[in-house]
Design a protein around this motif. Structure first.
Motif, PDB file in Angstrom:
ATOM      1  N   MET A 112     -12.341  59.695 -94.739  1.00 39.54           N
ATOM      2  CA  MET A 112     -12.269  58.876 -93.236  1.00 39.54           C
ATOM      3  C   MET A 112     -12.154  60.081 -92.307  1.00 39.54           C
ATOM      4  SD  MET A 112      -9.561  56.347 -91.605  1.00 39.54           S
ATOM      5  CE  MET A 112      -9.891  55.016 -92.913  1.00 39.54           C
ATOM      6  N   LYS A 113     -13.038  59.906 -91.353  1.00 40.07           N
ATOM      7  CA  LYS A 113     -13.096  60.961 -90.382  1.00 40.07           C
ATOM      8  C   LYS A 113     -11.923  60.895 -89.245  1.00 40.07           C
ATOM      9  CE  LYS A 113     -17.939  61.672 -89.643  1.00 40.07           C
ATOM     10  NZ  LYS A 113     -18.076  63.177 -89.797  1.00 40.07           N
ATOM     11  N   LYS A 114     -11.424  62.128 -89.100  1.00 35.67           N
ATOM     12  CA  LYS A 114     -10.449  62.366 -87.852  1.00 35.67           C
ATOM     13  C   LYS A 114     -10.813  62.393 -86.604  1.00 35.67           C
ATOM     14  CE  LYS A 114      -6.059  63.729 -86.809  1.00 35.67           C
ATOM     15  NZ  LYS A 114      -4.972  62.643 -86.959  1.00 35.67           N
ATOM     16  N   ILE A 115     -10.422  61.495 -85.897  1.00 37.29           N
ATOM     17  CA  ILE A 115     -10.589  61.300 -84.431  1.00 37.29           C
ATOM     18  C   ILE A 115      -9.506  61.607 -83.595  1.00 37.29           C
ATOM     19  CG2 ILE A 115     -11.459  60.124 -82.577  1.00 37.29           C
ATOM     20  CD1 ILE A 115     -13.436  58.600 -84.164  1.00 37.29           C
ATOM     21  N   VAL A 116      -9.468  62.512 -82.743  1.00 35.25           N
ATOM     22  CA  VAL A 116      -8.361  63.076 -81.855  1.00 35.25           C
ATOM     23  C   VAL A 116      -9.005  62.767 -80.434  1.00 35.25           C
ATOM     24  CG1 VAL A 116      -6.907  64.854 -80.817  1.00 35.25           C
ATOM     25  CG2 VAL A 116      -7.516  64.811 -83.407  1.00 35.25           C
ATOM     26  N   VAL A 117      -7.937  62.011 -79.933  1.00 30.68           N
ATOM     27  CA  VAL A 117      -8.405  61.152 -78.607  1.00 30.68           C
ATOM     28  C   VAL A 117      -6.938  61.963 -77.481  1.00 30.68           C
ATOM     29  CG1 VAL A 117      -8.406  59.336 -77.217  1.00 30.68           C
ATOM     30  CG2 VAL A 117      -8.922  59.324 -79.566  1.00 30.68           C
ATOM     31  N   LEU A 118      -7.603  62.801 -76.518  1.00 33.66           N
ATOM     32  CA  LEU A 118      -6.796  63.235 -75.326  1.00 33.66           C
ATOM     33  C   LEU A 118      -6.830  62.390 -74.157  1.00 33.66           C
ATOM     34  CD1 LEU A 118      -4.821  65.558 -74.413  1.00 33.66           C
ATOM     35  CD2 LEU A 118      -6.999  66.881 -73.971  1.00 33.66           C
ATOM     36  N   THR A 119      -5.832  61.940 -73.832  1.00 31.02           N
ATOM     37  CA  THR A 119      -5.880  60.924 -72.647  1.00 31.02           C
ATOM     38  C   THR A 119      -5.007  61.512 -71.454  1.00 31.02           C
ATOM     39  OG1 THR A 119      -4.036  59.504 -73.301  1.00 31.02           O
ATOM     40  CG2 THR A 119      -6.457  58.852 -74.219  1.00 31.02           C
ATOM     41  N   GLY A 120      -5.618  61.031 -70.247  1.00 36.19           N
ATOM     42  CA  GLY A 120      -4.754  61.472 -69.074  1.00 36.19           C
ATOM     43  C   GLY A 120      -4.801  60.402 -68.190  1.00 36.19           C
ATOM     44  N   ALA A 121      -4.511  60.655 -66.607  1.00 31.93           N
ATOM     45  CA  ALA A 121      -4.197  59.580 -65.883  1.00 31.93           C
ATOM     46  C   ALA A 121      -5.242  58.565 -65.689  1.00 31.93           C
ATOM     47  CB  ALA A 121      -3.498  60.029 -64.715  1.00 31.93           C
ATOM     48  N   GLY A 122      -6.364  58.946 -65.748  1.00 29.00           N
ATOM     49  CA  GLY A 122      -7.483  57.859 -65.733  1.00 29.00           C
ATOM     50  C   GLY A 122      -7.386  56.666 -66.647  1.00 29.00           C
ATOM     51  N   ILE A 123      -6.812  56.865 -67.665  1.00 31.80           N
ATOM     52  CA  ILE A 123      -6.879  55.789 -68.560  1.00 31.80           C
ATOM     53  C   ILE A 123      -5.756  54.613 -68.211  1.00 31.80           C
ATOM     54  CG2 ILE A 123      -5.347  56.455 -70.279  1.00 31.80           C
ATOM     55  CD1 ILE A 123      -7.075  55.248 -72.476  1.00 31.80           C
ATOM     56  N   SER A 124      -4.737  55.076 -67.453  1.00 31.93           N
ATOM     57  CA  SER A 124      -3.786  54.436 -67.049  1.00 31.93           C
ATOM     58  C   SER A 124      -3.870  53.798 -65.715  1.00 31.93           C
ATOM     59  CB  SER A 124      -2.343  55.049 -67.251  1.00 31.93           C
ATOM     60  OG  SER A 124      -1.957  55.280 -68.622  1.00 31.93           O
ATOM     61  N   GLU A 150      -6.799  70.826 -84.426  1.00 26.83           N
ATOM     62  CA  GLU A 150      -7.449  71.654 -85.382  1.00 26.83           C
ATOM     63  C   GLU A 150      -8.268  70.993 -86.615  1.00 26.83           C
ATOM     64  OE1 GLU A 150      -5.171  76.131 -85.029  1.00 26.83           O
ATOM     65  OE2 GLU A 150      -4.242  74.526 -86.325  1.00 26.83           O
ATOM     66  N   GLN A 151      -7.806  69.716 -86.699  1.00 25.98           N
ATOM     67  CA  GLN A 151      -8.266  68.892 -87.733  1.00 25.98           C
ATOM     68  C   GLN A 151      -9.297  68.004 -87.409  1.00 25.98           C
ATOM     69  OE1 GLN A 151      -4.570  67.019 -89.626  1.00 25.98           O
ATOM     70  NE2 GLN A 151      -3.641  68.903 -89.837  1.00 25.98           N
ATOM     71  N   ALA A 152      -9.449  68.060 -86.187  1.00 29.19           N
ATOM     72  CA  ALA A 152     -10.568  66.836 -85.515  1.00 29.19           C
ATOM     73  C   ALA A 152     -11.848  66.972 -86.180  1.00 29.19           C
ATOM     74  CB  ALA A 152     -10.445  66.968 -83.944  1.00 29.19           C
ATOM     75  N   ASP A 153     -12.510  66.170 -86.417  1.00 28.54           N
ATOM     76  CA  ASP A 153     -13.943  66.038 -86.619  1.00 28.54           C
ATOM     77  C   ASP A 153     -14.710  65.433 -85.277  1.00 28.54           C
ATOM     78  OD1 ASP A 153     -13.765  66.467 -89.494  1.00 28.54           O
ATOM     79  OD2 ASP A 153     -13.020  64.337 -89.887  1.00 28.54           O
ATOM     80  N   ILE A 154     -13.941  64.812 -84.595  1.00 30.34           N
ATOM     81  CA  ILE A 154     -14.488  64.191 -83.270  1.00 30.34           C
ATOM     82  C   ILE A 154     -13.366  64.331 -82.418  1.00 30.34           C
ATOM     83  CG2 ILE A 154     -15.554  62.493 -81.885  1.00 30.34           C
ATOM     84  CD1 ILE A 154     -16.668  61.322 -84.462  1.00 30.34           C
ATOM     85  N   LEU A 155     -13.694  65.138 -81.082  1.00 31.01           N
ATOM     86  CA  LEU A 155     -12.654  64.951 -80.050  1.00 31.01           C
ATOM     87  C   LEU A 155     -13.122  64.068 -78.873  1.00 31.01           C
ATOM     88  CD1 LEU A 155     -10.018  66.214 -78.689  1.00 31.01           C
ATOM     89  CD2 LEU A 155     -11.689  67.955 -77.709  1.00 31.01           C
ATOM     90  N   ILE A 156     -12.327  63.109 -78.522  1.00 29.73           N
ATOM     91  CA  ILE A 156     -12.487  62.394 -77.433  1.00 29.73           C
ATOM     92  C   ILE A 156     -11.498  62.536 -76.282  1.00 29.73           C
ATOM     93  CG2 ILE A 156     -12.704  59.934 -76.547  1.00 29.73           C
ATOM     94  CD1 ILE A 156     -13.132  58.966 -79.309  1.00 29.73           C
ATOM     95  N   ILE A 157     -12.143  62.889 -75.102  1.00 28.21           N
ATOM     96  CA  ILE A 157     -11.228  63.040 -73.770  1.00 28.21           C
ATOM     97  C   ILE A 157     -11.655  61.982 -72.797  1.00 28.21           C
ATOM     98  CG2 ILE A 157     -10.778  64.746 -71.907  1.00 28.21           C
ATOM     99  CD1 ILE A 157     -12.072  66.801 -73.895  1.00 28.21           C
TER     100      ILE A 157
END
Length: 235
Positions: free
Chosen positions: A1-13, A164-171
């Motif tokens: 299963m792919k590892k996805i890391v999501v980095l969120t900031g003020a825009g999502i809230s 470091e383990q991310a297969d995909i990074l979402i910002i």
């Protein structure tokens, strides 16, 4: 299963009604940032700081997660997903995400001001106003569980390890201007796909390898991105 890391900031809230109260002039609701978000400010005028975060807490309890928060739940059903957030709200938790790292602390928690380092085992859940005279068992005034300017980010090493383990990074919804959080993008592998969802992105396609920019708000862009990833990487 792919590892996805999501980095969120003020825009999502922001689309849930959380005020992004830091303006372009560096003022937070008329206050210099160092007055309300620094250890020095708290020492100088604790009443002002407590009132500032009490208002933030009151506001948070009146809003709900939006479609972008909810779309990340769907992402979690198909991928090994971890959210690293710069936000101090609990909207990811309320939406149902199960793996969240709060880099800058949590508004619905407090901790002792008596020299603690901000780790989770020293925090208390707190949903009401925090007042002068509210103390820890050792008699120290309680303070918001927020990483203020000039303080170390206790969970940053954990965030690096995850990234470091991310297969995909979402910002999503972050200017990538606040450090050390903005430096996390430097810890992914060279060809890891990066997706940036922001109506006014501060990054450009030639800044990183394999970068896709989605110039939409979180509510408009995240659900479409999640659907695309699920279609492209079926289980």
């Amino acid at each position: 299963m792919k590892k996805i890391v999501v980095l969120t900031g003020a825009g999502i809230s922001a689309e849930s009604g959380i005020q992004t109260f830091r303006g372009a002039d560096g003022l937070w609701e008329g206050h210099n940032v160092m007055e309300v978000a620094s250890p020095e400010g708290f020492k100088k005028n604790p009443l002002l700081v407590l009132d500032f975060y009490n208002k933030r807490r009151q506001q948070l309890l009146m809003v709900k997660p939006n479609q972008a928060h909810q779309a990340l739940i769907e992402l979690e059903t198909h991928f090994n997903t971890t959210i690293i957030t710069q936000n101090i709200d609990d909207l990811h938790e309320r939406a149902g995400s199960s793996s969240i790292v709060h880099l800058h602390g949590e508004l619905l928690k407090v901790r002792s001001s008596g020299g603690t380092d901000g780790t989770d085992d020293e925090t208390l859940d707190w949903r009401k106003d925090l007042l002068l005279g509210d103390t820890c068992p050792n008699g120290y005034q309680l303070r918001p569980h927020i990483v203020w300017f000039g303080e170390q980010v206790p969970l940053f090493d954990k965030a690096i390890e995850i990234t470091e383990q991310a297969d995909i990074l979402i910002i999503i919804g972050t200017s990538m201007q606040v450090y050390p959080a903005a430096s996390l993008v430097n810890f992914i592998s060279q060809n890891t796909p990066i997706y940036v969802v922001d109506p006014k992105p501060s990054v450009r396609k030639n800044d990183f390898n394999n970068l896709t920019i989605i110039e939409k708000t979180a509510v408009n862009g995240v659900p479409d991105l999640v659907s695309k990833l699920i279609a492209n990487f079926p289980r």
